[in-house]
Design a protein around this motif. Sequence first.
Motif, short mmCIF file in Angstrom:
data_model
loop_
_atom_site.label_atom_id
_atom_site.label_comp_id
_atom_site.label_asym_id
_atom_site.label_seq_id
_atom_site.Cartn_x
_atom_site.Cartn_y
_atom_site.Cartn_z
N MET A 1 0.80 -1.23 0.00
CA MET A 1 0.00 0.00 0.00
C MET A 1 0.83 1.28 0.00
N LEU A 2 2.13 1.19 -0.23
CA LEU A 2 2.96 2.40 -0.18
C LEU A 2 2.50 3.46 -1.17
N GLU A 3 2.25 3.07 -2.39
CA GLU A 3 1.82 4.05 -3.41
C GLU A 3 0.42 4.55 -3.16
N ALA A 4 -0.50 3.66 -2.83
CA ALA A 4 -1.89 4.06 -2.62
C ALA A 4 -2.03 4.97 -1.40
N GLY A 5 -1.24 4.70 -0.37
CA GLY A 5 -1.31 5.53 0.84
C GLY A 5 -2.34 5.06 1.85
N THR A 6 -3.49 4.62 1.37
CA THR A 6 -4.54 4.10 2.24
C THR A 6 -5.18 2.87 1.59
N VAL A 7 -5.64 1.95 2.41
CA VAL A 7 -6.38 0.78 1.93
C VAL A 7 -7.39 0.36 2.99
N PRO A 8 -8.48 -0.27 2.57
CA PRO A 8 -9.41 -0.83 3.55
C PRO A 8 -8.76 -2.04 4.20
N VAL A 9 -8.99 -2.21 5.50
CA VAL A 9 -8.40 -3.33 6.23
C VAL A 9 -9.36 -3.89 7.27
N ILE A 10 -9.04 -5.10 7.67
CA ILE A 10 -9.70 -5.76 8.79
C ILE A 10 -8.60 -6.05 9.80
N LEU A 11 -8.84 -5.75 11.06
CA LEU A 11 -7.87 -6.03 12.11
C LEU A 11 -8.29 -7.28 12.87
N GLN A 12 -7.34 -8.14 13.12
CA GLN A 12 -7.58 -9.35 13.91
C GLN A 12 -6.60 -9.32 15.07
N ILE A 13 -7.13 -9.27 16.28
CA ILE A 13 -6.29 -9.23 17.48
C ILE A 13 -5.68 -10.62 17.68
N GLU A 14 -4.36 -10.66 17.79
CA GLU A 14 -3.65 -11.92 18.03
C GLU A 14 -3.36 -12.07 19.53
N ALA A 15 -2.93 -10.98 20.17
CA ALA A 15 -2.65 -11.00 21.61
C ALA A 15 -2.83 -9.59 22.15
N TRP A 16 -3.40 -9.48 23.32
CA TRP A 16 -3.61 -8.18 23.96
C TRP A 16 -2.30 -7.69 24.56
N GLY A 17 -2.23 -6.42 24.81
CA GLY A 17 -1.05 -5.80 25.37
C GLY A 17 -0.63 -6.36 26.72
#
Length: 143
Positions: free
Chosen positions: A119-135
């Motif tokens: 996504m470097l050229e586009a600057g923005t993309v739609p995404v989905i976040l999936q939590i792997e581990a909490w802080g």
Amino acid sequence: MLGTIAIWISACATAPGAGDPHRDLVTHRQGSPDGKEHALRGIASWYGDRFHGRQTASGELYDMEGFTAAHKTLPFHTIVRVIEPESRRSVVVRITDRGPFIQGRIIDLSRAAARDLGMLEAGTVPVILQIEAWGDGSYVSNP
């Protein structure tokens, strides 16, 4: 009854905006050990040179070649898989900063993470976040 369901499904598939890749990116939220709910779908952006070497909100120095990110509410050190749904590329980052502070965006990625998502050229993309581990180190069982 089956005919009614088929018509309803067909109508949904042709509804206005059905071809819009952003239509499913409504803000979904997930509860966490800190008792808050956090946005998990939206637009990702990235940040690089201008912030490289500066202190982040967690106190760490930002390294644009590290796999880190900024999120407005996720606890620091939360491990997140960021998925670009169209290409199905994904990258795993650790939350070390706060942001982005532009309406509609949910995560700011390091340059390295953005490069891996393509996504470097586009600057923005739609995404989905999936939590792997909490802080706090607790793990999430994802389906």
